[in-house]
Design a protein around this motif. Structure first.
Motif, short mmCIF file in Angstrom:
data_model
loop_
_atom_site.label_atom_id
_atom_site.label_comp_id
_atom_site.label_asym_id
_atom_site.label_seq_id
_atom_site.Cartn_x
_atom_site.Cartn_y
_atom_site.Cartn_z
N GLY A 181 0.95 5.45 -0.12
CA GLY A 181 0.19 6.67 0.13
C GLY A 181 0.90 7.87 -0.46
O GLY A 181 2.09 8.07 -0.24
N LYS B 14 0.84 -1.20 0.00
CA LYS B 14 0.00 0.00 0.00
C LYS B 14 0.87 1.24 0.00
O LYS B 14 1.70 1.44 0.89
N CYS C 186 -0.27 2.67 5.54
CA CYS C 186 0.48 2.52 4.28
C CYS C 186 1.89 1.99 4.57
O CYS C 186 2.50 2.32 5.59
N HIS C 187 2.39 1.20 3.64
CA HIS C 187 3.75 0.69 3.78
C HIS C 187 4.78 1.71 3.31
O HIS C 187 5.88 1.81 3.86
N LEU D 92 5.26 5.86 1.82
CA LEU D 92 4.69 7.19 1.67
C LEU D 92 5.56 7.98 0.70
O LEU D 92 6.78 8.06 0.86
N LYS E 34 7.94 4.54 9.26
CA LYS E 34 7.46 4.38 7.89
C LYS E 34 8.61 4.54 6.90
O LYS E 34 9.67 5.08 7.22
N LEU F 294 -2.73 8.05 6.85
CA LEU F 294 -1.92 7.15 6.02
C LEU F 294 -1.08 6.19 6.85
O LEU F 294 -0.13 5.59 6.35
#
Length: 400
Positions: A5, A3, A66-67, A69, A84, A63
């Protein structure tokens, strides 16, 4: 599933670009189904929230699930989500003082930082960048400044155009006076400058002709690194040797300061490289350059009279050639400086689309690999710790 973002830009002044356009996000999700993309809502992004929704891309404020960004400019430290993986232009690899707090925040929050600037091909050439559009807008703004300084012609602001096509159409009917433009560099920035030269029908001449002749129409010459730098003792130029030992080379630009009306500076520069000229040269009464579009934009760098960033709203300032004071632009005794740090943001839709194309071509597939040498080389921090390639940043990243 991976994922991704797309974050809302938080740096000021605000930037309107994005890493992937709506249609590019849709293409990725259709052709690379392990990837899901969501977009953080933004009121200023060049592609609207509605355009993403119409492309089938979900808007998501939070977010944290999310994996990866992805942004463009530096992320304000307080907006970093701990632990992140971030992709953005961090402007930290040269130990830029103003981004030291950002680097230390990334360390403290155990961030994995992958810098777009560090994503390179095997030969060291960068995969990603906005250089072409920096060159386009920088050349436009440099000419605009010369027109205002002389009162001989007037240009529309680039940001008032929807895209590059509309900017090109704004040149219809513009007749430039005789003037001589020196362009430095040979990369993406220079390619953007040359695009504007072509759109305006400005004639290309050799460096030798440029120094000797005067013309009744506008001309330019392009000076690549081999035209600008010479080994102090060998009197030769080798690209590999120059980048490994820049202090052994001197700069040959000085004669052009008495022949050019405008300097459009697009050459890569580091602290150990000789500047194009000195403050003493600037004070010489034979110094002819009246406008400098410093697209490379290193403060007090290759162009010593770069006294810091200007802005898209107020892109030009004057510098007194002898007192070195920053003054209003367009005065008779000033050299006028265009030093905007986010030039591509004047044509954000085109710039974002171009950037996203390169991202899809060279980087997105690497995210699906178990191991990627390309991504490893661009990883400055891994879970908040400097990777071996960037260990030289230790005093910058860890010490307050």
């Amino acid at each position: 599933m991976l994922k991704i973002g797309l974050i809302r830009e938080g740096k000021l002044p605000p930037d309107h670009r994005v890493a992937l356009t709506p249609s590019q996000c849709r293409w990725i999700m259709q052709h690379l189904p392990p990837i899901q993309i969501v977009v953080q809502p933004s009121a200023i992004r060049c592609y609207s929230n509605e355009e993403y929704q119409q492309a089938g891309i979900a808007l998501q404020e939070d977010l944290s699930d999310c994996h990866i960004l992805m942004g463009i400019k530096e992320v304000p430290p307080e907006q970093l989500i701990p632990e992140k993986t971030y992709f953005f232009f961090s402007h930290t690899k040269k130990k830029q003082p103003h981004n030291k707090p950002l680097m230390q925040a990334c360390v403290k929050k155990h961030i994995t930082l992958i810098d777009y600037e560090c994503l390179v091909h095997d030969d060291g050439q960068r995969m990603l960048g906005f250089g072409f559009f920096a060159g386009v807008v920088g050349a436009h703004n440099g000419l605009m400044a010369y027109g205002k300084k002389t009162g001989l012609f007037d240009f529309r602001r680039a940001y008032s155009c929807r895209d590059l096509q509309e900017l090109a159409e704004s040149y219809y009917g513009v007749k430039l006076p005789p003037l001589k433009i020196a362009i430095t560099g040979s990369g993406r920035v220079a390619a953007g400058i040359l695009e504007v030269m072509g759109l305006l029908g400005i004639k290309d001449i050799t460096p030798e002709e440029f120094l000797i002749n005067e013309y009744q129409y506008p001309v330019y010459t392009q000076l690549k690194a081999g035209d600008l730098y010479l080994h102090k003792t060998e009197r030769s130029y080798s690209r590999e040797h120059f980048h490994a030992h820049p202090k052994e080379y001197e700069c040959k630009f000085l004669p052009f300061t008495t022949a050019a009306d405008i300097l459009m500076n697009g050459i890569y520069w580091e602290q150990s490289m000789a500047p194009l000229f000195t403050w003493d040269d600037l004070c010489n009464p034979h110094f002819r350059i009246r406008v400098i579009a410093d697209i490379t934009n290193d403060r007090e760098g290759s162009v010593p009279c770069n006294l810091g960033d200007s802005t898209i709203e107020d892109p030009v300032y004057g510098v007194d050639r002898c007192t070195r004071q920053k003054l209003p632009p367009y005065l008779p005794h000033t050299v006028d400086m265009m030093c905007v740090g986010n030039l591509p943001d004047e044509l954000p839709r085109d710039a974002s689309r171009y950037f996203g194309e390169q991202l899809i071509k060279y980087v997105i597939p690497e995210l699906l690999q178990e191991q990627s040498v390309i991504l490893e080389k661009a990883t400055i921090l891994l879970n908040g710790k400097l990777t071996p390639r960037y260990s030289y940043l230790e005093d910058y990243a860890y010490c307050s």
